[in-house]
Design an enzyme around this catalytic site. Structure first.
Site, short mmCIF file in Angstrom:
data_model
loop_
_atom_site.label_atom_id
_atom_site.label_comp_id
_atom_site.label_asym_id
_atom_site.label_seq_id
_atom_site.Cartn_x
_atom_site.Cartn_y
_atom_site.Cartn_z
N CYS A 37 0.87 -1.18 0.00
CA CYS A 37 0.00 0.00 0.00
C CYS A 37 0.90 1.22 0.00
O CYS A 37 1.47 1.59 1.03
CB CYS A 37 -0.92 -0.01 1.22
SG CYS A 37 -2.04 1.40 1.28
N CYS A 92 -4.87 5.62 -4.98
CA CYS A 92 -4.15 4.39 -4.61
C CYS A 92 -2.69 4.60 -4.99
O CYS A 92 -2.38 4.83 -6.17
CB CYS A 92 -4.74 3.19 -5.34
SG CYS A 92 -3.85 1.63 -5.04
#
Length: 256
Positions: free
Chosen positions: A73, A178
């Site tokens: 992430c 993202c």
């Protein structure tokens, strides 16, 4: 009671719990979903759990809001890095993920992370599949097949060293941004154009900069802490009323 931080990067929001200095309960899928729920919990796209690591400043586990676990992430790593640098008084930090260790530091008004390598798995006229420890399908047009088991980025525009993308994250759904998705989009674009040049990747929640090469990606962008507080362990059990389970201090705190 568990201390937590709520942080945001380009609209992508995270609950960060530092388990290096406090005892944490076992977070099963139901507890993760409860914490990430925007009505019954704190609310976030991903829950990030930090733990001690022998060769890094922290290890980080990443949980999507549906309770599933992710391997990487980028925006969450930059948020966690900002917190670690502040609390530990460090100029640079190392964070161990499932398949790699990344390094991050403050870079002007932003946090930069060296994300490691990306593997191009498959590429055709309609899409590229990219693995950064989590898997992404980057779609060039509407003919590309969407796979719900993967993260998906749709390139909606390009020009002047910039890409515009929309994001659907596995386990979280449509999100404003993202970080690994921005990296995957850059790698796919480099493969399509045959040239690895720095890119400004614009998402609904904001923009990041991706540079380097597919073997050594670098992700840069601002982060912000929006509040911190304590969460009742009992509130993670659906059989307990969530009333007054979260206490915190509000007020946006920009990165200093």
């Amino acid at each position: 009671m568990i201390a937590f931080r709520k942080m945001v990067a380009q609209g992508n929001d995270f609950v960060i719990i530092d388990g290096r200095g406090q005892s944490l309960p076992e977070f099963g899928a139901e507890q993760v979903r409860r914490c990430c729920d925007r009505r019954w919990g704190v609310g976030c796209d991903q829950l990030l759990l930090l733990a001690a690591h022998p060769r890094a400043d922290a290890a980080m586990r990443i949980f999507n809001r549906d309770g599933s676990e992710a391997g990487n992430c980028g925006n969450g790593a930059r948020c966690a890095a900002d917190w670690l640098m502040r609390v530990d008084g460090r100029a640079r930090v190392r964070i161990a993920l499932a398949d790699r260790t990344i390094e991050a530091w403050r870079d002007g008004e932003a946090v930069t992370a060296e994300m490691g390598d990306a593997r191009l798995l498959d590429c055709d006229a309609h899409h590229c599949d990219v693995d950064l420890g989590n898997r992404h399908r980057v779609c060039f047009d509407a003919a590309a097949q969407f796979d719900p088991a993967w993260n998906c980025e749709m390139i909606t525009g390009s020009g002047e060293g910039s890409l515009w993308i929309e994001v659907v994250e596995r386990g979280a759904g449509r999100t404003p941004a993202c970080g690994t998705g921005a990296c995957a989009a850059a790698v796919a674009w480099w493969a399509r154009t045959g040239r690895a040049a720095p890119l400004r990747v614009v998402m609904p929640g904001g923009a990041v900069e991706v540079s380097g090469t597919p073997e050594a990606l670098r992700l840069r962008g601002p982060v912000v802490e929006v509040f911190h507080g304590v969460l009742s362990v009992d509130s993670l059990d659906r059989s307990v009323s969530p009333t007054r389970s979260v206490h915190g201090t509000c007020g946006a705190r920009s990165m200093e």
